[in-house]
Design a protein around this motif. Structure first.
Motif, PDB file in Angstrom:
ATOM      1  N   GLU A  60       0.828  -1.339   0.024  1.00 51.13           N
ATOM      2  CA  GLU A  60       0.032  -0.088  -0.124  1.00 51.13           C
ATOM      3  C   GLU A  60       0.973   1.298  -0.039  1.00 51.13           C
ATOM      4  O   GLU A  60       0.495   2.344  -0.603  1.00 51.13           O
ATOM      5  CB  GLU A  60      -0.916  -0.151   1.286  1.00 51.13           C
ATOM      6  N   PHE A  73      -9.080  -2.144  -4.502  1.00 42.92           N
ATOM      7  CA  PHE A  73      -8.483  -2.644  -3.696  1.00 42.92           C
ATOM      8  C   PHE A  73      -8.524  -2.478  -2.370  1.00 42.92           C
ATOM      9  O   PHE A  73      -8.522  -3.212  -1.379  1.00 42.92           O
ATOM     10  CB  PHE A  73      -7.050  -2.827  -4.319  1.00 42.92           C
ATOM     11  N   LYS A 125      -6.790  -8.605   0.816  1.00 42.58           N
ATOM     12  CA  LYS A 125      -5.730  -7.903   0.142  1.00 42.58           C
ATOM     13  C   LYS A 125      -4.710  -9.013  -0.156  1.00 42.58           C
ATOM     14  O   LYS A 125      -3.815  -9.046  -1.096  1.00 42.58           O
ATOM     15  CB  LYS A 125      -5.361  -6.660   0.790  1.00 42.58           C
TER      16      LYS A 125
END
Length: 462
Positions: free
Chosen positions: A53, A138, A146
């Motif tokens: 991320e 997402f 995830k």
């Protein structure tokens, strides 16, 4: 080879509990404050999600130009991205190292592209990496969802030889052997590569793949620094031992059996001659019994793992973006260079060999040599649709219809004609008109610039 699993009922896993193991609670002024401790390798799936991320947030917030040669992230961004990661590249030398020397970032780059969370836009020096709308989808998944999207993309969509920068690999043959040996051990280092010399030699080209499995939380590798130093390759990695994690003991058998790499990895299936394979579907060469045992419409990748987690943690994933047969009129621009190009029109039911024929005619070449279409734009890659007379094992262009390839607008691929002289043309999908009346025969719609001379003969008087 079938890898043994575990018949006993498994206690359900929770990524929340894994996350709790990576933190300490300190009391100050009657308040409990959570302090994240140093990375715990045994709980690595959580760190993988967090770092991915961070990678994507950087892509979202910056204009990232890509290199001309490999289309990788330009050097100026890599040290900054590296500083944000919990795993930092040890062999990178700041600004002067290329993306391959940041294996953690390199992995994220390939997963983001293969999972269509990012896309390459622009051309040449203006090519850059942009995020897509799927990135926002997402972010709404649970941590477990995830993780399995990242694992699915790595397992199904990523081209492992390309990721490792090797041309040929038998990873799919060796991985079941490694997994079987790991799962057969009950105590101590599960696999000592210093004693398993034959196996160590057979997986010598795995390098960072050993780390990729570690970063997915499946096993731990003990670095062999002496072997790395002796190799004298800047980006090499060797391990002394490999030990399964508790998480890996539950997930790896499912990967190896229910999600067999040869059946599920798309680039691998393409290497064996399929053009637009559906992951998990029956293999073309399967016998009747195998076809009966394998459903034509396999379940989604993550569904094989749902019994390991509470339903609230692993309920969905991002939808896959396979393309069915693409009906309609296809318009292609075939460019020799920026000043010399042809626009050709074909139907979805014409073959890739028909596309070859119209390109040859458009540039006034003789049709007397082999050719290939490299659908990823990389010469001699496995994503190849080749001349009917090519014996490499690639998909046969004469048996591959244009509509079955899974093309999309603005897609570009490489056409290579004559393996000796190696004429190269960039083919761009200009338009796909669904519902339009399809042409009976391929045609040349537009021609700009004088084409190259196929044969150059020197004047006898010179």
């Amino acid at each position: 080879m079938r890898v043994p699993g575990h018949k006993n009922h498994m206690e359900q896993l929770s990524f929340d509990s894994l996350l709790a193991e990576t933190s300490d609670q300190k009391t100050s002024n009657n308040k409990v404050t959570e302090v994240i401790t140093k990375t715990n390798r045994k709980t690595f799936p959580i760190h993988l999600i967090t770092d991915f991320e961070r990678f994507m947030e950087y892509v979202e917030q910056h204009t990232i130009k890509l290199t001309d040669t490999n289309g990788y992230i330009s050097r100026k961004h890599l040290p900054v991205m590296n500083d944000r990661m919990s795993v930092k590249a040890e062999n990178a030398t700041s600004y002067y190292s290329q993306q391959q020397f940041y294996p953690y970032i390199h992995l994220f780059f390939h997963i983001a592209l293969s999972g269509k969370l990012t896309m390459k836009t622009g051309k040449g020096e203006q090519q850059r990496l942009d995020h897509t709308d799927r990135w926002y989808t997402f972010k709404h998944l649970t941590d477990t969802e995830k993780y399995f999207f990242l694992l699915e993309t790595f397992w199904v969509d990523v081209n492992w030889p390309k990721l490792l920068n090797i041309k040929h690999s038998r990873i799919h043959d060796m991985l079941p052997i490694v997994a079987e040996k790991l799962l057969a051990k009950t105590s101590g280092p599960s696999l000592d590569l210093r004693k398993e010399t034959l196996l160590a030699n057979l997986i010598v080209d795995w390098h960072n793949l050993l780390l990729y499995f570690e970063w997915f939380g499946l096993w731990l590798s003990e670095k062999d620094q002496e072997a790395i130093d002796n190799d004298k390759t800047k980006n090499s990695y060797f391990a002394k031992t490999i030990t399964l994690t508790d998480f890996g003991k539950k997930v790896l058998p499912i990967l190896m059996n229910a999600r067999n790499l040869l059946t599920w990895n798309i680039p691998l299936r393409q290497e064996y001659g399929e053009v637009n394979p559906i992951p998990g579907s029956v293999l073309p060469e399967a016998d009747d019994n195998q076809k009966k045992a394998t459903k034509q419409n396999p379940k989604a990748f993550h569904q094989a793992f749902t019994s390991l987690f509470p339903k609230r943690d692993l309920y969905q994933s991002l939808p896959r973006m396979e393309r069915p047969f693409q009906e309609g009129t296809h318009t292609f621009t075939v460019a020799f260079n920026n000043r010399t190009w042809r626009k050709v029109v074909l139907s979805a039911n014409h073959t890739m060999d028909d596309l070859h024929q119209i390109i040859i005619r458009a540039f006034d070449f003789d049709d007397d040599h082999l050719y290939s279409f490299f659908m990823d734009g990389v010469k001699w890659s496995n994503a190849c649709i080749a001349s009917p007379d090519d014996t490499s094992g690639s998909a046969d262009a004469a048996e591959t219809t244009i509509g079955s390839v899974g093309l999309h607008r603005r897609q570009r691929f490489l056409y290579l004609y004559d393996y000796g002289d190696a004429w190269q043309f960039t083919v761009s999908v200009e338009d796909i008109q669904e519902g339009a009346e399809e042409p009976v025969s391929p045609s040349i719609q537009e021609a700009v610039g004088a084409g190259p001379e196929q044969y150059f003969f020197m004047d006898d008087d010179i």
